[in-house]
Design an enzyme around this catalytic site. Structure first.
Site, short mmCIF file in Angstrom:
data_model
loop_
_atom_site.label_atom_id
_atom_site.label_comp_id
_atom_site.label_asym_id
_atom_site.label_seq_id
_atom_site.Cartn_x
_atom_site.Cartn_y
_atom_site.Cartn_z
N GLU A 114 55.63 42.88 39.61
CA GLU A 114 55.26 41.46 39.58
C GLU A 114 54.18 41.19 38.54
O GLU A 114 53.33 42.03 38.29
CB GLU A 114 54.65 41.06 40.91
CG GLU A 114 55.47 41.42 42.11
CD GLU A 114 54.66 41.26 43.40
OE1 GLU A 114 55.27 41.36 44.45
OE2 GLU A 114 53.44 41.02 43.34
N CYS A 127 47.96 38.33 35.41
CA CYS A 127 47.64 39.46 36.27
C CYS A 127 48.84 40.39 36.22
O CYS A 127 49.96 39.99 36.56
CB CYS A 127 47.41 38.93 37.69
SG CYS A 127 47.18 40.22 38.91
N GLY A 189 49.50 48.51 41.67
CA GLY A 189 49.14 49.81 41.11
C GLY A 189 47.66 50.02 40.88
O GLY A 189 46.86 49.08 40.90
N GLU A 190 47.33 51.29 40.67
CA GLU A 190 45.96 51.69 40.37
C GLU A 190 45.93 52.11 38.89
O GLU A 190 46.43 53.18 38.54
CB GLU A 190 45.55 52.86 41.29
CG GLU A 190 44.28 53.57 40.90
CD GLU A 190 43.08 52.65 40.68
OE1 GLU A 190 42.85 51.71 41.46
OE2 GLU A 190 42.37 52.88 39.67
N SER A 223 40.75 46.67 37.11
CA SER A 223 40.29 46.77 38.49
C SER A 223 40.70 48.11 39.08
O SER A 223 41.86 48.52 38.96
CB SER A 223 40.90 45.62 39.30
OG SER A 223 40.47 45.68 40.65
N SER A 246 36.86 47.87 43.39
CA SER A 246 37.25 47.36 44.71
C SER A 246 36.46 48.10 45.77
O SER A 246 36.87 49.15 46.24
CB SER A 246 38.76 47.55 44.91
OG SER A 246 39.45 46.78 43.95
N LEU A 247 35.32 47.55 46.13
CA LEU A 247 34.41 48.24 47.06
C LEU A 247 34.79 47.94 48.52
O LEU A 247 34.96 48.83 49.31
CB LEU A 247 32.96 47.83 46.76
CG LEU A 247 31.90 48.77 47.33
CD1 LEU A 247 31.92 50.11 46.62
CD2 LEU A 247 30.52 48.14 47.24
N HIS A 248 34.87 46.68 48.82
CA HIS A 248 35.31 46.18 50.13
C HIS A 248 34.39 46.46 51.31
O HIS A 248 34.57 45.86 52.38
CB HIS A 248 36.74 46.63 50.46
CG HIS A 248 37.76 46.20 49.43
ND1 HIS A 248 37.84 44.91 48.95
CD2 HIS A 248 38.71 46.90 48.76
CE1 HIS A 248 38.80 44.83 48.06
NE2 HIS A 248 39.34 46.02 47.91
N ASN A 322 44.27 38.06 52.07
CA ASN A 322 45.60 37.48 52.16
C ASN A 322 46.38 38.41 53.08
O ASN A 322 46.75 39.50 52.66
CB ASN A 322 46.20 37.44 50.75
CG ASN A 322 47.45 36.59 50.69
OD1 ASN A 322 47.86 36.00 51.69
ND2 ASN A 322 48.04 36.53 49.53
N CYS A 365 49.19 40.62 45.31
CA CYS A 365 49.23 42.07 45.49
C CYS A 365 50.51 42.62 46.11
O CYS A 365 50.52 43.12 47.23
CB CYS A 365 48.06 42.50 46.36
SG CYS A 365 46.59 41.57 46.02
N1 SAH Z 1 44.35 49.22 42.44
C1 SAH Z 1 43.41 48.33 41.84
C2 SAH Z 1 44.00 47.03 41.31
C3 SAH Z 1 45.01 46.27 42.13
S1 SAH Z 1 44.59 45.18 43.44
C4 SAH Z 1 42.29 48.02 42.80
O1 SAH Z 1 42.42 48.35 43.96
O2 SAH Z 1 41.27 47.50 42.36
C5 SAH Z 1 43.50 43.94 42.90
C6 SAH Z 1 42.53 43.54 44.00
O3 SAH Z 1 43.18 42.87 45.10
C7 SAH Z 1 41.81 44.73 44.61
O4 SAH Z 1 40.45 44.43 44.76
C8 SAH Z 1 42.48 44.85 45.95
O5 SAH Z 1 41.69 45.53 46.88
C9 SAH Z 1 42.70 43.39 46.32
N2 SAH Z 1 43.68 43.21 47.42
C10 SAH Z 1 44.73 43.98 47.74
N3 SAH Z 1 45.37 43.49 48.82
C11 SAH Z 1 44.73 42.36 49.18
C12 SAH Z 1 44.92 41.39 50.22
N4 SAH Z 1 45.91 41.51 51.08
N5 SAH Z 1 44.06 40.36 50.27
C13 SAH Z 1 43.05 40.25 49.39
N6 SAH Z 1 42.82 41.12 48.39
C14 SAH Z 1 43.64 42.17 48.28
#
Ligand code: SAH
Length: 379
Positions: A114, A127, A189-190, A223, A246-248, A322, A365
């Site tokens: 996508e 994106c 993807g990463e 990212s 992507s710390l979270h 999301n 995503c």
């Molecule tokens: N693999 C990389 C890039 C892809 S995802 C990464 O993890 O950074 C891009 C961003 O969207 C990342 O911060 C990821 O954690 C976030 N993401 C993934 N699924 C999500 C969701 N369901 N809701 C909100 N953000 C999400």
């Protein structure tokens, strides 16, 4: 966390072709020097590489019939040899009055990826996906649910960007023709797990015409879940793209489950690598933080994050979760989100809440590809 019903079926649908066929070689897989050798290996004079690079990167021209500097009878053949079609549009879905468009693409082996194109008043961002699927297994992410299918080639990554640039130039989004200004590696993807293809794609983006798209590295964001070896390598490439981590969550205990690679590189190590990246490139980095109700949105976590980031060259990008299909998790309450922002700002940490463009078209995503794969699996 519930998993999708049929992960094994999803994988089975495309298993065989994935293992058997490689993507056709494309100009965009090579450095400008190697493109000449590639043309020769295809039985063409080396200078054809420059001509076709110009058509591809400067004019985004996919219609070989318009290539007036190539003999008429040779155009289609040369196009096939140097710029074979790598991504085929399955469907597009739009929202936000047409200003957001999500494209689903099928690759030569049936794999789906996508891209999302978003037009704003001052910029247009695409994106893109760096892998088909993802092996990082973050439980809240739709792409992570089905695992990694395969790495994309540099050509396949670049083709997504060229398609977006072409759509902009042709005025396919409301508001007339425009220039593609920003690229974010935030699709499937990463990117750091597909390092060499990511780097080739980044060079294709940043090299001047006709060797590349001539888009500044500052307009590109990579990212990552926090692959420290990748971050360290990237800082030596003289490609000062913006880094997003992507710390979270600020604590290792929760991050071990939200971002499983945390068992390899802890929060401290990831932030140290990002700091070194910022020092080397002069670029402020982003901390991505998906706010998940009652999971990582408590005020004590905001407090911990604020203390962690207050003297760093970083800003926080909060993303309302999301929810993926079947997930028990959902976005934070409005008041918790507002409190989270307030606390971070009290530490002087620049904070934004990401807009939720594309939500109604499964914009986040991997959700569109997951839906399509589910359909294919049940049909
Ligand atoms: N693999 C990389 C890039 C892809 S995802 C990464 O993890 O950074 C891009 C961003 O969207 C990342 O911060 C990821 O954690 C976030 N993401 C993934 N699924 C999500 C969701 N369901 N809701 C909100 N953000 C999400």
């Amino acid at each position: 966390m519930t998993r999708p019903d049929k992960p094994s079926e999803i994988n089975l649908v495309f298993d065989e072709p994935v293992q058997r066929r490689k993507a056709p070689k494309h100009l965009a897989d090579f450095s400008p020097e190697d493109r000449r050798a590639f043309a020769e290996a295809q039985g063409l004079p080396a200078f054809r590489a420059n001509q076709i690079s110009n058509h591809y990167f400067t004019h985004f021209a996919s219609d070989a019939e318009s290539w007036t500097d190539i003999p008429i009878g040779d155009r289609a053949r040369i196009a096939d040899l140097l710029t074979p079609t790598l991504i085929n549009l399955v469907r597009s879905v739009t929202c936000d009055n047409g200003m957001t468009r999500k494209d689903l693409w099928r690759l030569h082996d049936g794999v789906l990826i996508e891209t999302v194109l978003m037009r704003y008043s001052d910029r247009t961002t695409v994106c893109i996906s760096s892998q088909a699927g993802c092996g990082m297994d973050c439980p809240f992410c739709a792409t992570g649910q089905a695992g990694l299918t395969r790495n994309l080639t540099a050509g396949e990554i670049t083709a997504q960007i060229v398609a977006a640039a072409r759509a902009c130039a042709l005025g396919e989004l409301p508001g007339g023709p425009t220039r593609l200004s920003n690229i974010v590696f935030m699709g499937m993807g990463e990117p750091m797990a597909n390092y060499n293809s990511m780097i080739r794609a980044l060079r294709n983006i940043t090299e001047a015409n006709p060797n590349g798209l001539g888009i500044s590295a500052r307009s590109v964001t990579v990212s990552t879940v926090g692959l420290v070896n990748g971050i360290e390598k990237l800082m030596d490439e003289s490609l000062p793209v913006t880094l997003a981590v992507s710390l979270h969550t600020p604590d290792d205990q929760l991050r071990d489950s939200l971002v499983p690679i945390n068992s390899r590189w802890k929060v401290k190590e990831v932030l140290a690598a990002a700091d070194a990246y910022a020092a080397k490139t002069g670029r402020r980095y982003s901390i991505e933080y998906a706010l998940i109700r009652d999971i990582n949105d408590q005020s004590w976590r905001a407090d911990l994050l604020g203390r962690l980031l207050k003297n760093r060259n970083a800003h926080v990008n909060l993303i309302p979760l999301n929810p993926t299909p079947g997930s028990k998790w959902t976005a934070s309450r409005q008041e918790d989100e507002a409190e989270f922002v307030r606390i971070l700002e009290s530490y002087g940490v620049p904070t934004t809440v990401r807009d939720t463009r594309g939500r109604e078209i499964d914009g986040a995503c991997g959700q569109l590809a997951a839906a399509e794969n589910n359909e294919a699996a049940t049909n």
